[in-house]
Design a protein around this motif. Structure first.
Motif, PDB file in Angstrom:
ATOM      1  N   CYS A  47       0.834  -1.195   0.000  1.00  0.00           N
ATOM      2  CA  CYS A  47       0.000   0.000   0.000  1.00  0.00           C
ATOM      3  C   CYS A  47       0.869   1.245   0.000  1.00  0.00           C
ATOM      4  N   GLY A  48       0.583   2.150  -0.927  1.00  0.00           N
ATOM      5  CA  GLY A  48       1.356   3.391  -0.987  1.00  0.00           C
ATOM      6  C   GLY A  48       1.017   4.153  -2.249  1.00  0.00           C
ATOM      7  N   PRO A  49       1.808   5.168  -2.564  1.00  0.00           N
ATOM      8  CA  PRO A  49       1.593   5.906  -3.818  1.00  0.00           C
ATOM      9  C   PRO A  49       1.778   4.969  -5.019  1.00  0.00           C
ATOM     10  N   THR A  50       1.118   5.301  -6.116  1.00  0.00           N
ATOM     11  CA  THR A  50       1.107   4.420  -7.286  1.00  0.00           C
ATOM     12  C   THR A  50       2.497   3.954  -7.735  1.00  0.00           C
ATOM     13  N   PRO A  51       3.477   4.844  -7.924  1.00  0.00           N
ATOM     14  CA  PRO A  51       4.791   4.350  -8.408  1.00  0.00           C
ATOM     15  C   PRO A  51       5.451   3.380  -7.427  1.00  0.00           C
ATOM     16  N   PHE A  52       5.279   3.639  -6.141  1.00  0.00           N
ATOM     17  CA  PHE A  52       5.819   2.756  -5.107  1.00  0.00           C
ATOM     18  C   PHE A  52       5.203   1.364  -5.215  1.00  0.00           C
ATOM     19  N   VAL A  53       3.884   1.320  -5.319  1.00  0.00           N
ATOM     20  CA  VAL A  53       3.183   0.031  -5.368  1.00  0.00           C
ATOM     21  C   VAL A  53       3.572  -0.740  -6.623  1.00  0.00           C
ATOM     22  N   GLU A  54       3.668  -0.038  -7.751  1.00  0.00           N
ATOM     23  CA  GLU A  54       4.041  -0.714  -8.998  1.00  0.00           C
ATOM     24  C   GLU A  54       5.423  -1.346  -8.873  1.00  0.00           C
ATOM     25  N   LYS A  55       6.350  -0.597  -8.292  1.00  0.00           N
ATOM     26  CA  LYS A  55       7.717  -1.082  -8.168  1.00  0.00           C
ATOM     27  C   LYS A  55       7.787  -2.301  -7.245  1.00  0.00           C
ATOM     28  N   VAL A  56       7.103  -2.194  -6.084  1.00  0.00           N
ATOM     29  CA  VAL A  56       7.153  -3.292  -5.109  1.00  0.00           C
ATOM     30  C   VAL A  56       6.450  -4.531  -5.652  1.00  0.00           C
ATOM     31  N   ALA A  57       5.278  -4.343  -6.237  1.00  0.00           N
ATOM     32  CA  ALA A  57       4.538  -5.496  -6.759  1.00  0.00           C
ATOM     33  C   ALA A  57       5.343  -6.178  -7.857  1.00  0.00           C
ATOM     34  N   GLY A  58       5.983  -5.380  -8.700  1.00  0.00           N
ATOM     35  CA  GLY A  58       6.812  -5.952  -9.759  1.00  0.00           C
ATOM     36  C   GLY A  58       7.979  -6.743  -9.192  1.00  0.00           C
ATOM     37  N   ALA A  59       8.612  -6.188  -8.153  1.00  0.00           N
ATOM     38  CA  ALA A  59       9.756  -6.870  -7.549  1.00  0.00           C
ATOM     39  C   ALA A  59       9.327  -8.169  -6.864  1.00  0.00           C
ATOM     40  N   LEU A  60       8.157  -8.157  -6.227  1.00  0.00           N
ATOM     41  CA  LEU A  60       7.678  -9.388  -5.570  1.00  0.00           C
ATOM     42  C   LEU A  60       7.366 -10.462  -6.605  1.00  0.00           C
ATOM     43  N   THR A  61       6.791 -10.060  -7.723  1.00  0.00           N
ATOM     44  CA  THR A  61       6.552 -11.012  -8.808  1.00  0.00           C
ATOM     45  C   THR A  61       7.881 -11.582  -9.279  1.00  0.00           C
ATOM     46  N   GLY A  62       8.896 -10.718  -9.356  1.00  0.00           N
ATOM     47  CA  GLY A  62      10.229 -11.163  -9.749  1.00  0.00           C
ATOM     48  C   GLY A  62      10.831 -12.167  -8.763  1.00  0.00           C
ATOM     49  N   LEU A  63      10.430 -12.054  -7.491  1.00  0.00           N
ATOM     50  CA  LEU A  63      10.894 -13.013  -6.485  1.00  0.00           C
ATOM     51  C   LEU A  63      10.091 -14.314  -6.517  1.00  0.00           C
ATOM     52  N   GLY A  64       9.087 -14.360  -7.374  1.00  0.00           N
ATOM     53  CA  GLY A  64       8.301 -15.581  -7.519  1.00  0.00           C
ATOM     54  C   GLY A  64       6.938 -15.542  -6.863  1.00  0.00           C
ATOM     55  N   TYR A  65       6.576 -14.395  -6.263  1.00  0.00           N
ATOM     56  CA  TYR A  65       5.231 -14.289  -5.677  1.00  0.00           C
ATOM     57  C   TYR A  65       4.190 -14.345  -6.791  1.00  0.00           C
ATOM     58  N   PRO A  66       3.210 -15.262  -6.690  1.00  0.00           N
ATOM     59  CA  PRO A  66       2.143 -15.251  -7.697  1.00  0.00           C
ATOM     60  C   PRO A  66       1.338 -13.963  -7.564  1.00  0.00           C
ATOM     61  N   PRO A  67       0.959 -13.333  -8.695  1.00  0.00           N
ATOM     62  CA  PRO A  67       0.205 -12.072  -8.618  1.00  0.00           C
ATOM     63  C   PRO A  67      -1.029 -12.153  -7.708  1.00  0.00           C
ATOM     64  N   ARG A  68      -1.673 -13.312  -7.658  1.00  0.00           N
ATOM     65  CA  ARG A  68      -2.876 -13.405  -6.826  1.00  0.00           C
ATOM     66  C   ARG A  68      -2.552 -13.362  -5.341  1.00  0.00           C
ATOM     67  N   ARG A  69      -1.274 -13.527  -4.967  1.00  0.00           N
ATOM     68  CA  ARG A  69      -0.887 -13.447  -3.551  1.00  0.00           C
ATOM     69  C   ARG A  69      -0.292 -12.087  -3.210  1.00  0.00           C
ATOM     70  N   VAL A  70      -0.393 -11.151  -4.141  1.00  0.00           N
ATOM     71  CA  VAL A  70       0.092  -9.787  -3.887  1.00  0.00           C
ATOM     72  C   VAL A  70      -1.106  -8.846  -4.036  1.00  0.00           C
ATOM     73  N   ARG A  71      -1.614  -8.361  -2.922  1.00  0.00           N
ATOM     74  CA  ARG A  71      -2.772  -7.469  -2.961  1.00  0.00           C
ATOM     75  C   ARG A  71      -2.295  -6.033  -2.831  1.00  0.00           C
ATOM     76  N   THR A  72      -2.796  -5.195  -3.717  1.00  0.00           N
ATOM     77  CA  THR A  72      -2.251  -3.837  -3.822  1.00  0.00           C
ATOM     78  C   THR A  72      -3.319  -2.781  -3.575  1.00  0.00           C
ATOM     79  N   GLU A  73      -2.887  -1.669  -3.004  1.00  0.00           N
ATOM     80  CA  GLU A  73      -3.747  -0.494  -2.875  1.00  0.00           C
ATOM     81  C   GLU A  73      -2.907   0.743  -3.135  1.00  0.00           C
ATOM     82  N   ARG A  74      -3.322   1.509  -4.147  1.00  0.00           N
ATOM     83  CA  ARG A  74      -2.570   2.695  -4.579  1.00  0.00           C
ATOM     84  C   ARG A  74      -3.365   3.945  -4.239  1.00  0.00           C
ATOM     85  N   PHE A  75      -2.674   4.976  -3.811  1.00  0.00           N
ATOM     86  CA  PHE A  75      -3.385   6.233  -3.581  1.00  0.00           C
ATOM     87  C   PHE A  75      -2.567   7.383  -4.167  1.00  0.00           C
ATOM     88  N   GLY A  76      -3.174   8.534  -4.155  1.00  0.00           N
ATOM     89  CA  GLY A  76      -2.549   9.685  -4.792  1.00  0.00           C
ATOM     90  C   GLY A  76      -1.644  10.476  -3.871  1.00  0.00           C
TER      91      GLY A  76
END
Lengths: 245, 78
Positions: free
Chosen positions: A211-240
């Motif tokens: 959870c965080g600003p949009t660019p932060f969330v995109e970066k973290v979610a992408g990195a977790l996917t890179g570590l092998g986290y399935p997208p369905r196990r990464v829940r995201t919330e972006r704010f302005g």
């Protein structure tokens, strides 16, 4: 499928600010006096509606900062262009009234699964406070690791609570712009190497909340996917918002 | 205005559709990508609320509120 719809079951209800606490220069926590609150799940939010004397209305969604069963609390970051946050995190005084509706959200909610990874940028930490308090109140032994990014020490929200986490909860922090003398945490923006240090191994089937600003969330979610986290196990919330480094 | 995501309009969606929508999977009519409502790109700043596809930026939904009535355009959703 264009058309119109009548408003449904979600209704606005009046609330009174019972107490107001200053967390940081930009963030305040508001304890609300609300009648017949039905309860909520950690991670859910409420919509806040303000009505001006001329009838003009403004709405905004804010994460709930309290655990179910505690007095309902919101922590609000004042944004430079935020007409609702300027009031909630600025002019509002105890005794003031406004309206909320909720609780809202079925995706970014924690139902006790684990192990849990929480990654927050700036005021993205607010829903995680509800989760950590729920873990404590319900005596859940779900292991939690949290990584929290702020720009500097003055902007760290819930500083004292996070300094003494419960057994089973590990909190790592990074300060991206400046660090106080003697700082032992990270001192850069969250990156894949930092997440590799903190994140549960994928073999444990962890559930991640970011959870965080949009660019932060995109970066973290992408990195977790890179570590092998399935997208369905990464829940995201972006704010302005603007915090988080 | 910086966009947020579908979580931020959970209340609007709940009031329009009558049930929780942020965990519902939507499929983009433009590119065919599917994802949860919470993950969609949402612009709150304009005269209406615009929901866009995170994959192709195509317009999925538009909500315009007029008093107690919400006008809903779902033409971008498959």
């Amino acid at each position: 499928m264009a058309g119109t719809a009548v408003r449904g079951r979600l209704t606005w209800r009046p609330v009174t600010a019972a107490q107001v606490f200053t967390e940081t220069p930009r963030v305040r926590t508001i304890i609300l006096d609300v009648r017949d609150w039905s309860g909520h799940l950690p991670g859910q939010h409420v919509d806040v509606r303000l009505t001006a004397a001329d009838g003009y209305q403004a709405e905004r969604a804010y994460s709930i900062a309290s655990a179910p069963g505690e007095p309902l609390a919101l922590s609000v970051e004042r944004l430079d262009d935020g007409e609702v946050s300027a009031y909630l995190a600025g002019e509002l005084r105890p005794g003031d009234q406004f309206e909320i509706r909720g609780p809202i959200g079925g995706y970014f909610v924690w139902r006790g699964e684990g192990p849990v990874l929480l990654v927050a940028g700036g005021s993205g930490v607010v829903p995680f406070r509800a989760m950590l308090r729920e873990r404590l109140r319900s005596r859940l032994d779900v292991p939690v690791r949290m990584l929290y990014s702020s720009r500097n020490w003055d902007e760290v929200i819930y500083r004292s609570e996070l300094a003494a986490p419960e057994p089973g909860v590990q909190v790592a922090q990074t300060l991206t712009r400046s660090q106080p003398a003697g700082w032992t945490g990270y001192a850069r923006r969250v990156d894949a190497a930092m997440l590799a240090d903190i994140a549960w191994p994928v073999s444990r089937d962890p559930l991640a909340f970011v959870c965080g600003p949009t660019p932060f969330v995109e970066k973290v979610a992408g990195a977790l996917t890179g570590l092998g986290y399935p997208p369905r196990r990464v829940r995201t919330e972006r704010f302005g918002g603007m915090g988080g480094g | 205005m910086e966009p947020v995501d579908g979580n931020a309009i959970g209340g609007l969606l709940l009031s329009v559709f009558g049930s929780e929508q942020t965990d519902v999977v939507v499929t983009c009519a433009h590119c065919g990508a599917g994802g949860v409502m919470a993950g969609c790109v949402v612009y709150l700043g304009g005269p209406g609320t615009v929901v866009r596809c995170r994959s192709c930026d195509g317009q999925l939904m538009v909500f315009v509120q007029r008093g107690a009535v919400t006008c809903v355009d779902l033409l971008g959703v498959q």
